[in-house]
Design an enzyme around this catalytic site. Structure first.
Site, mmCIF file in Angstrom:
data_model
loop_
_atom_site.group_PDB
_atom_site.id
_atom_site.type_symbol
_atom_site.label_atom_id
_atom_site.label_comp_id
_atom_site.label_asym_id
_atom_site.label_seq_id
_atom_site.Cartn_x
_atom_site.Cartn_y
_atom_site.Cartn_z
ATOM 1 N N SER A 225 -10.780 4.338 28.230
ATOM 2 C CA SER A 225 -10.866 2.928 27.804
ATOM 3 C C SER A 225 -12.309 2.540 27.585
ATOM 4 O O SER A 225 -13.224 3.143 28.166
ATOM 5 C CB SER A 225 -10.271 2.037 28.891
ATOM 6 O OG SER A 225 -10.535 0.671 28.602
ATOM 7 N N TYR A 238 -9.082 -0.786 38.073
ATOM 8 C CA TYR A 238 -8.704 -0.078 36.843
ATOM 9 C C TYR A 238 -9.925 0.496 36.126
ATOM 10 O O TYR A 238 -9.937 1.666 35.723
ATOM 11 C CB TYR A 238 -7.958 -1.050 35.926
ATOM 12 C CG TYR A 238 -7.679 -0.529 34.540
ATOM 13 C CD1 TYR A 238 -6.576 0.276 34.291
ATOM 14 C CD2 TYR A 238 -8.517 -0.844 33.459
ATOM 15 C CE1 TYR A 238 -6.314 0.747 33.008
ATOM 16 C CE2 TYR A 238 -8.270 -0.380 32.183
ATOM 17 C CZ TYR A 238 -7.162 0.412 31.963
ATOM 18 O OH TYR A 238 -6.902 0.885 30.703
HETATM 19 P P1 NAD Z 1 1.958 0.991 28.000
HETATM 20 O O1 NAD Z 1 2.447 0.076 29.034
HETATM 21 O O2 NAD Z 1 2.710 1.073 26.742
HETATM 22 O O3 NAD Z 1 1.811 2.458 28.546
HETATM 23 C C1 NAD Z 1 1.499 2.766 29.860
HETATM 24 C C2 NAD Z 1 2.561 3.724 30.335
HETATM 25 O O4 NAD Z 1 2.185 4.258 31.594
HETATM 26 C C3 NAD Z 1 3.921 3.089 30.563
HETATM 27 O O5 NAD Z 1 4.673 3.064 29.389
HETATM 28 C C4 NAD Z 1 4.522 3.989 31.626
HETATM 29 O O6 NAD Z 1 5.428 4.872 31.020
HETATM 30 C C5 NAD Z 1 3.354 4.752 32.181
HETATM 31 N N1 NAD Z 1 3.269 4.639 33.631
HETATM 32 C C6 NAD Z 1 2.538 3.774 34.363
HETATM 33 N N2 NAD Z 1 2.743 3.985 35.660
HETATM 34 C C7 NAD Z 1 3.637 5.000 35.771
HETATM 35 C C8 NAD Z 1 4.224 5.684 36.844
HETATM 36 N N3 NAD Z 1 3.935 5.366 38.120
HETATM 37 N N4 NAD Z 1 5.109 6.672 36.577
HETATM 38 C C9 NAD Z 1 5.403 6.997 35.315
HETATM 39 N N5 NAD Z 1 4.846 6.395 34.238
HETATM 40 C C10 NAD Z 1 3.977 5.414 34.472
HETATM 41 O O7 NAD Z 1 0.448 0.560 27.721
HETATM 42 P P2 NAD Z 1 -0.726 1.261 26.936
HETATM 43 O O8 NAD Z 1 -1.735 0.182 26.786
HETATM 44 O O9 NAD Z 1 -0.253 1.987 25.752
HETATM 45 O O10 NAD Z 1 -1.296 2.283 27.987
HETATM 46 C C11 NAD Z 1 -1.523 3.629 27.692
HETATM 47 C C12 NAD Z 1 -2.913 4.006 28.146
HETATM 48 O O11 NAD Z 1 -3.864 3.276 27.410
HETATM 49 C C13 NAD Z 1 -3.183 3.698 29.609
HETATM 50 O O12 NAD Z 1 -3.873 4.773 30.202
HETATM 51 C C14 NAD Z 1 -4.099 2.501 29.533
HETATM 52 O O13 NAD Z 1 -4.940 2.413 30.645
HETATM 53 C C15 NAD Z 1 -4.862 2.815 28.271
HETATM 54 N N6 NAD Z 1 -5.570 1.684 27.638
HETATM 55 C C16 NAD Z 1 -4.878 0.589 27.221
HETATM 56 C C17 NAD Z 1 -5.569 -0.435 26.610
HETATM 57 C C18 NAD Z 1 -4.860 -1.664 26.106
HETATM 58 O O14 NAD Z 1 -5.527 -2.646 25.782
HETATM 59 N N7 NAD Z 1 -3.562 -1.677 25.993
HETATM 60 C C19 NAD Z 1 -6.943 -0.355 26.433
HETATM 61 C C20 NAD Z 1 -7.608 0.783 26.876
HETATM 62 C C21 NAD Z 1 -6.900 1.796 27.476
#
Ligand code: NAD
Ligand code: MG
Length: 333
Positions: A225, A238
């Site tokens: 991120s 986080y």
């Molecule tokens: P999202 O909610 O679609 O995806 C996160 C996924 O993590 C969930 O769908 C879930 O399946 C999985 N997860 C979380 N805890 C879990 C557990 N205990 N067991 C099994 N699965 C679990 O959201 P996203 O934003 O697509 O997140 C994906 C990645 O992107 C993450 O690592 C997040 O930190 C990172 N990220 C997101 C953003 C943003 O703004 N959305 C920005 C930077 C980084």
């Protein structure tokens, strides 16, 4: 014909033949480009391409479903077109039901890969849609639900993916836990542990389990991120896990180079995903989500799909230990 009667081609004739061949090839390639020109995508302005704030107030219990978000995120369901860049590859993607993981799953399948997705059992409706999309692309789709905070499950997950796909050459460690808290005083040890288990321990367990199966040419991709280098005050726990992720991309990139395994990271900015509407951002932050970026809007998961494909593809064979960013004009990867 007697060999004596064979007149060797004069240089001019040879040049003429080659020239004609080259001309034919040029005509051929011009012809080959015609259909491409006919299907060319119109130029799109990144500013107006996707929804911008203000967004409707909304909140879901963790882990949240993409299918219940308004507007629904775009993971490339209707738009992503593949061109065989990952033909025959076998990929495991954690958090593959929604967000960046789902965008990567759709793109990988349309690029020719078989894909196993992991997700939390509460995300079955989103996961079912993704498996159907993988199958519609003519590829094998495997659904492996389970909680990544459990070491044994992480090991089983890899074994089941390897068995089900018949091997493994792309691992996308993408699942993540993000809960916003205004103060460090609001974070209980249980919450802190939850974030660390999901974001730091699970990738450690999964990569360890996957490594014996990964051959030279394989790729590991972690979702980190912009928070790794530019943390906001409400993401104390986080943000430090993302600094750890960026860091392991760099150390493992070096460590696994001699095995021919590449390790890279994707660093998104604010992206419209369930993580944000299920505790990742406050209601106030969500309403103007993405407004602080130079593009003035959040990214959609599909806007990062091409980065995952690129990092997985052997076309990108000289990149390891790198972090590629996509943050609407902000952020350092
Ligand atoms: P999202 O909610 O679609 O995806 C996160 C996924 O993590 C969930 O769908 C879930 O399946 C999985 N997860 C979380 N805890 C879990 C557990 N205990 N067991 C099994 N699965 C679990 O959201 P996203 O934003 O697509 O997140 C994906 C990645 O992107 C993450 O690592 C997040 O930190 C990172 N990220 C997101 C953003 C943003 O703004 N959305 C920005 C930077 C980084
Ligand atoms: Mg999800």
């Amino acid at each position: 014909m007697d060999s004596n009667n064979r007149s060797p081609l004069s240089r001019r004739q040879v040049v003429g033949v080659v020239g004609a061949g080259a001309a034919a090839a040029a005509v051929g390639s011009a012809r080959a480009q015609e259909p491409l020109a006919a299907t060319a995508q119109p130029l799109t302005d990144p500013i107006s391409k996707y929804p911008k704030p203000p967004f409707k107030q909304q909140s879901q219990p963790w882990p949240g479903l993409a299918g219940r978000m308004e507007p629904r995120p775009d993971h490339g369901e209707k738009s992503y077109k593949g061109s065989g860049r990952l033909a025959g590859r076998k990929a495991l993607i954690t958090g593959g039901d929604s967000g960046m993981g789902r965008a990567a799953a759709i793109a990988f399948a349309r690029e020719g890969a078989d894909v196993a997705i992991n997700y939390h059992p509460d995300e079955e409706p989103d996961a079912r849609e993704v498996v159907a999309l993988i199958e519609q692309a003519g590829r094998k789709g495997l659904a492996i639900p389970g909680d990544l905070r459990d070491e044994k499950f992480c090991q089983d997950l890899v074994e089941r993916a390897v068995q089900g796909l018949g091997g493994l050459d792309i691992l996308v460690s993408n699942a993540g836990r993000q809960q916003a808290h205004a103060s460090i005083l609001d974070i209980s040890s249980e919450q802190f542990d939850w974030t660390m288990k999901t974001n730091i321990y699970a990738p450690f367990w999964i990569i360890k389990a996957a490594l014996p199966h990964l051959k030279p040419g394989s790729a590991i991709i972690a979702t980190t991120s912009e928070q790794a280098t530019d943390p906001t005050p409400d993401l104390y726990d986080y943000a430090q896990t993302k600094a750890a992720t960026t860091n392991f991309v760099r150390s493992l990139g070096k460590q696994l180079a001699s095995k021919g395994i590449r390790v890279n990271g994707v660093a998104p900015g604010p992206i419209w995903t369930p993580l944000q509407v299920s505790g990742g951002a406050s209601i106030e932050k969500l309403e103007k989500f993405g407004a602080q970026t130079p593009f003035g809007r959040p990214g959609q998961p599909v806007e990062l799909a091409g980065i995952y494909v690129q990092l997985a593809s052997s076309e990108n064979s000289y990149a390891t230990g790198q972090v590629y960013g996509a943050a609407g004009g902000n952020g350092l990867p």
